[in-house]
Design a protein around this motif. Structure first.
Motif, PDB file in Angstrom:
ATOM      1  N   LEU A  17      11.167  41.296  48.184  1.00 30.57           N
ATOM      2  CA  LEU A  17      11.234  40.139  49.280  1.00 30.57           C
ATOM      3  C   LEU A  17      10.837  40.987  50.631  1.00 30.57           C
ATOM      4  CD1 LEU A  17      14.938  39.512  48.427  1.00 30.57           C
ATOM      5  CD2 LEU A  17      13.433  37.951  48.491  1.00 30.57           C
ATOM      6  N   GLN A  18      10.460  42.258  50.659  1.00 31.10           N
ATOM      7  CA  GLN A  18      10.035  42.594  51.908  1.00 31.10           C
ATOM      8  C   GLN A  18       8.474  42.298  51.644  1.00 31.10           C
ATOM      9  OE1 GLN A  18      11.830  43.780  54.320  1.00 31.10           O
ATOM     10  NE2 GLN A  18       9.617  42.914  54.860  1.00 31.10           N
ATOM     11  N   LYS A  19       8.163  42.878  50.408  1.00 32.08           N
ATOM     12  CA  LYS A  19       6.198  43.140  50.004  1.00 32.08           C
ATOM     13  C   LYS A  19       5.637  41.291  49.973  1.00 32.08           C
ATOM     14  CE  LYS A  19       2.674  43.977  46.648  1.00 32.08           C
ATOM     15  NZ  LYS A  19       2.943  44.636  45.900  1.00 32.08           N
ATOM     16  N   THR A  20       6.821  40.389  49.871  1.00 33.15           N
ATOM     17  CA  THR A  20       6.517  39.206  49.691  1.00 33.15           C
ATOM     18  C   THR A  20       6.538  38.594  51.022  1.00 33.15           C
ATOM     19  OG1 THR A  20       7.441  38.873  47.481  1.00 33.15           O
ATOM     20  CG2 THR A  20       6.802  37.168  49.145  1.00 33.15           C
ATOM     21  N   ALA A  21       7.532  39.091  51.691  1.00 33.93           N
ATOM     22  CA  ALA A  21       7.739  38.582  53.353  1.00 33.93           C
ATOM     23  C   ALA A  21       6.500  39.300  54.316  1.00 33.93           C
ATOM     24  CB  ALA A  21       8.953  38.579  53.849  1.00 33.93           C
ATOM     25  N   ASP A  22       6.187  40.613  53.938  1.00 32.05           N
ATOM     26  CA  ASP A  22       4.931  40.995  54.886  1.00 32.05           C
ATOM     27  C   ASP A  22       3.833  40.917  54.247  1.00 32.05           C
ATOM     28  OD1 ASP A  22       6.944  42.584  55.545  1.00 32.05           O
ATOM     29  OD2 ASP A  22       6.274  44.537  54.447  1.00 32.05           O
ATOM     30  N   THR A  23       3.602  40.375  53.407  1.00 31.09           N
ATOM     31  CA  THR A  23       2.392  39.353  51.952  1.00 31.09           C
ATOM     32  C   THR A  23       2.139  38.450  52.853  1.00 31.09           C
ATOM     33  OG1 THR A  23       2.343  40.721  50.759  1.00 31.09           O
ATOM     34  CG2 THR A  23       1.107  39.368  51.504  1.00 31.09           C
ATOM     35  N   ASN A  25       2.954  37.329  56.087  1.00 28.71           N
ATOM     36  CA  ASN A  25       3.461  37.340  57.165  1.00 28.71           C
ATOM     37  C   ASN A  25       4.764  36.601  57.337  1.00 28.71           C
ATOM     38  OD1 ASN A  25       2.827  38.327  60.147  1.00 28.71           O
ATOM     39  ND2 ASN A  25       2.009  36.741  60.795  1.00 28.71           N
ATOM     40  N   ILE A  26       6.188  36.682  56.999  1.00 28.31           N
ATOM     41  CA  ILE A  26       6.991  35.664  57.375  1.00 28.31           C
ATOM     42  C   ILE A  26       7.578  36.855  57.642  1.00 28.31           C
ATOM     43  CG2 ILE A  26       6.082  33.141  56.527  1.00 28.31           C
ATOM     44  CD1 ILE A  26       7.953  34.061  54.362  1.00 28.31           C
ATOM     45  N   SER A  27       9.334  36.806  58.436  1.00 29.81           N
ATOM     46  CA  SER A  27      10.542  37.730  57.823  1.00 29.81           C
ATOM     47  C   SER A  27      11.339  37.360  56.711  1.00 29.81           C
ATOM     48  CB  SER A  27      11.763  36.428  59.213  1.00 29.81           C
ATOM     49  OG  SER A  27      12.019  35.694  58.690  1.00 29.81           O
ATOM     50  N   TYR A  43       4.043  23.481  53.999  1.00 26.14           N
ATOM     51  CA  TYR A  43       2.865  22.496  53.083  1.00 26.14           C
ATOM     52  C   TYR A  43       2.457  23.645  53.242  1.00 26.14           C
ATOM     53  CZ  TYR A  43      -1.290  21.127  50.654  1.00 26.14           C
ATOM     54  OH  TYR A  43      -2.546  20.858  49.938  1.00 26.14           O
ATOM     55  N   ASP A  44       2.512  24.145  54.227  1.00 25.21           N
ATOM     56  CA  ASP A  44       0.466  25.071  54.184  1.00 25.21           C
ATOM     57  C   ASP A  44       0.819  26.975  53.685  1.00 25.21           C
ATOM     58  OD1 ASP A  44      -1.517  24.029  55.338  1.00 25.21           O
ATOM     59  OD2 ASP A  44      -0.443  24.018  57.947  1.00 25.21           O
ATOM     60  N   LEU A  45       2.373  26.904  54.024  1.00 22.62           N
ATOM     61  CA  LEU A  45       2.561  28.336  54.175  1.00 22.62           C
ATOM     62  C   LEU A  45       3.072  28.195  52.181  1.00 22.62           C
ATOM     63  CD1 LEU A  45       4.149  31.259  53.414  1.00 22.62           C
ATOM     64  CD2 LEU A  45       6.235  29.461  54.447  1.00 22.62           C
TER      65      LEU A  45
END
Length: 91
Positions: A17-23, A25-27, A43-45
């Protein structure tokens, strides 16, 4: 459905979860809300998520019939491993 497909793609591709959020650029909390189905990504995300996990946006949106009609197959299973049940709140 989007929440389950997002979680399945993340786990299948070996992202935490953390690696995905960091990649992305979301919390971490925002990602957790997407995976729980409480909130849908913009849509962009959604496009960024599809690019990150190398899946079509149509897969994330559950448009399997459309993908099959184009001859597109996705190596990610539509459902990931079972979720852990949420603990019950004490009254």
């Amino acid at each position: 459905m989007l929440n389950d497909r997002l979680r399945s793609a993340r786990i299948f591709r070996g992202y935490t979860l953390q690696k995905t959020a960091d990649t992305l650029n979301i919390s971490l909390r925002a990602l957790q809300k997407y995976e729980s189905g409480d909130v849908d990504p913009s849509y962009d995300l959604l496009v960024q998520i599809a690019d990150l996990f190398d899946v079509p946006t149509d897969f994330l949106l559950g448009r399997d019939d459309y993908l099959r009609s184009l001859g597109v197959s996705v190596d990610v299973p539509p459902e990931g491993p079972p979720r852990h049940p949420r603990p019950q709140k004490r009254r």
